[in-house]
Design a protein around this motif. Structure first.
Motif, mmCIF file in Angstrom:
data_model
loop_
_atom_site.group_PDB
_atom_site.id
_atom_site.type_symbol
_atom_site.label_atom_id
_atom_site.label_comp_id
_atom_site.label_asym_id
_atom_site.label_seq_id
_atom_site.Cartn_x
_atom_site.Cartn_y
_atom_site.Cartn_z
ATOM 1 N N THR A 11 10.441 -6.784 108.701
ATOM 2 C CA THR A 11 10.199 -5.693 107.776
ATOM 3 C C THR A 11 10.559 -6.178 106.385
ATOM 4 O O THR A 11 11.333 -7.139 106.238
ATOM 5 N N VAL A 12 9.983 -5.569 105.371
ATOM 6 C CA VAL A 12 10.233 -5.969 103.993
ATOM 7 C C VAL A 12 10.590 -4.740 103.169
ATOM 8 O O VAL A 12 10.114 -3.635 103.433
ATOM 9 N N THR A 13 11.461 -4.944 102.184
ATOM 10 C CA THR A 13 11.823 -3.894 101.243
ATOM 11 C C THR A 13 11.608 -4.422 99.823
ATOM 12 O O THR A 13 11.628 -5.626 99.598
ATOM 13 N N ALA A 14 11.405 -3.504 98.893
ATOM 14 C CA ALA A 14 11.293 -3.866 97.474
ATOM 15 C C ALA A 14 12.640 -3.587 96.809
ATOM 16 O O ALA A 14 13.359 -2.665 97.193
ATOM 17 N N VAL A 15 12.979 -4.397 95.801
ATOM 18 C CA VAL A 15 14.237 -4.248 95.080
ATOM 19 C C VAL A 15 13.928 -4.215 93.584
ATOM 20 O O VAL A 15 13.158 -5.039 93.087
ATOM 21 N N ASP A 16 14.553 -3.253 92.861
ATOM 22 C CA ASP A 16 14.325 -3.197 91.419
ATOM 23 C C ASP A 16 15.415 -3.969 90.669
ATOM 24 O O ASP A 16 16.344 -4.505 91.286
ATOM 25 N N THR A 17 15.289 -4.055 89.363
ATOM 26 C CA THR A 17 16.213 -4.847 88.558
ATOM 27 C C THR A 17 17.627 -4.285 88.539
ATOM 28 O O THR A 17 18.569 -4.986 88.173
ATOM 29 N N SER A 18 17.819 -3.029 88.966
ATOM 30 C CA SER A 18 19.153 -2.437 89.063
ATOM 31 C C SER A 18 19.776 -2.654 90.441
ATOM 32 O O SER A 18 20.899 -2.237 90.691
ATOM 33 N N GLY A 19 19.025 -3.276 91.355
ATOM 34 C CA GLY A 19 19.526 -3.532 92.700
ATOM 35 C C GLY A 19 19.219 -2.440 93.701
ATOM 36 O O GLY A 19 19.648 -2.525 94.847
ATOM 37 N N ASN A 20 18.461 -1.424 93.299
ATOM 38 C CA ASN A 20 18.061 -0.367 94.232
ATOM 39 C C ASN A 20 17.038 -0.919 95.208
ATOM 40 O O ASN A 20 16.078 -1.583 94.800
ATOM 41 N N GLU A 21 17.239 -0.635 96.487
ATOM 42 C CA GLU A 21 16.362 -1.156 97.534
ATOM 43 C C GLU A 21 15.564 -0.025 98.171
ATOM 44 O O GLU A 21 16.108 1.027 98.492
ATOM 45 N N SER A 22 14.265 -0.256 98.357
ATOM 46 C CA SER A 22 13.388 0.753 98.950
ATOM 47 C C SER A 22 13.642 0.883 100.448
ATOM 48 O O SER A 22 14.356 0.075 101.058
ATOM 49 N N VAL A 23 13.008 1.856 101.044
ATOM 50 C CA VAL A 23 12.982 1.956 102.498
ATOM 51 C C VAL A 23 12.074 0.837 103.021
ATOM 52 O O VAL A 23 11.289 0.244 102.277
ATOM 53 N N GLU A 24 12.157 0.584 104.305
ATOM 54 C CA GLU A 24 11.337 -0.447 104.925
ATOM 55 C C GLU A 24 9.870 -0.009 104.952
ATOM 56 O O GLU A 24 9.576 1.179 104.980
ATOM 57 N N ASN A 25 8.967 -0.988 104.973
ATOM 58 C CA ASN A 25 7.548 -0.636 104.941
ATOM 59 C C ASN A 25 6.904 -0.598 106.315
ATOM 60 O O ASN A 25 5.704 -0.438 106.426
ATOM 61 N N GLY A 26 7.667 -0.750 107.365
ATOM 62 C CA GLY A 26 7.108 -0.791 108.715
ATOM 63 C C GLY A 26 7.616 -2.018 109.433
ATOM 64 O O GLY A 26 8.439 -2.764 108.918
ATOM 65 N N THR A 27 7.126 -2.220 110.631
ATOM 66 C CA THR A 27 7.560 -3.349 111.458
ATOM 67 C C THR A 27 6.348 -4.180 111.851
ATOM 68 O O THR A 27 5.330 -3.626 112.256
ATOM 69 N N ALA A 28 6.478 -5.496 111.725
ATOM 70 C CA ALA A 28 5.398 -6.394 112.132
ATOM 71 C C ALA A 28 5.961 -7.447 113.085
ATOM 72 O O ALA A 28 6.982 -8.077 112.778
ATOM 73 N N PRO A 29 5.328 -7.661 114.247
ATOM 74 C CA PRO A 29 5.795 -8.703 115.161
ATOM 75 C C PRO A 29 5.400 -10.082 114.632
ATOM 76 O O PRO A 29 4.417 -10.226 113.904
ATOM 77 N N PHE A 30 6.202 -11.092 114.991
ATOM 78 C CA PHE A 30 5.819 -12.463 114.646
ATOM 79 C C PHE A 30 6.290 -13.418 115.731
ATOM 80 O O PHE A 30 7.225 -13.126 116.474
ATOM 81 N N ASP A 31 5.617 -14.523 115.838
ATOM 82 C CA ASP A 31 5.954 -15.579 116.792
ATOM 83 C C ASP A 31 5.765 -16.901 116.086
ATOM 84 O O ASP A 31 4.637 -17.301 115.795
ATOM 85 N N ALA A 32 6.866 -17.549 115.757
ATOM 86 C CA ALA A 32 6.803 -18.849 115.082
ATOM 87 C C ALA A 32 7.362 -19.937 115.988
ATOM 88 O O ALA A 32 7.953 -20.909 115.525
ATOM 89 N N LEU A 33 7.184 -19.750 117.305
ATOM 90 C CA LEU A 33 7.630 -20.752 118.261
ATOM 91 C C LEU A 33 6.538 -21.797 118.442
ATOM 92 O O LEU A 33 5.349 -21.495 118.429
ATOM 93 N N ALA A 34 6.949 -23.027 118.644
ATOM 94 C CA ALA A 34 5.990 -24.096 118.908
ATOM 95 C C ALA A 34 5.376 -23.899 120.276
ATOM 96 O O ALA A 34 6.023 -23.363 121.184
ATOM 97 N N PRO A 35 4.128 -24.322 120.469
ATOM 98 C CA PRO A 35 3.521 -24.199 121.798
ATOM 99 C C PRO A 35 4.211 -25.134 122.788
ATOM 100 O O PRO A 35 4.822 -26.124 122.394
#
Length: 100
Positions: free
Chosen positions: A67-91
């Motif tokens: 998940t990713v959040t946005a941060v402003d120059t004052s350090g305020n962090e947004s809510v998450e934008n959702g969930t995405a699965p990932f697989d970065a394992l070698a075959p």
């Protein structure tokens, strides 16, 4: 050949949570979780990237959810934008090799 990483990417926000124009975007925080939904509370911070970048390289050897959040120059962090699965394992290794 196996790539050394995967890339997570997202669309940059254009407004604040209250709907006003976003003029002070500093960057983003990417979190990795073993379960879904992935949130900044249960996730592990993978890293940060400064705006205007909207992608992050994920080293191979792991899997889970992001998940990713946005941060402003004052350090305020947004809510998450959702969930995405990932697989970065070698075959796994190839099998059944024969020479005749």
């Amino acid at each position: 050949a196996w790539a050394t990483h995967r890339t997570a990417s997202w669309t940059a926000p254009t407004t604040n949570e209250d709907g006003t124009p976003l003029t002070d975007l500093a960057g983003y925080r990417l979190y990795r979780c073993a379960v879904t939904p992935c949130t900044k509370t249960v996730g592990t911070l993978v890293g940060t990237v400064a705006a205007p970048n909207t992608s992050f390289a994920i080293p191979h050897g792991s899997q889970g959810f992001l998940t990713v959040t946005a941060v402003d120059t004052s350090g305020n962090e947004s809510v998450e934008n959702g969930t995405a699965p990932f697989d970065a394992l070698a075959p796994g290794p190839a099998t059944g090799l024969t020479v005749q």
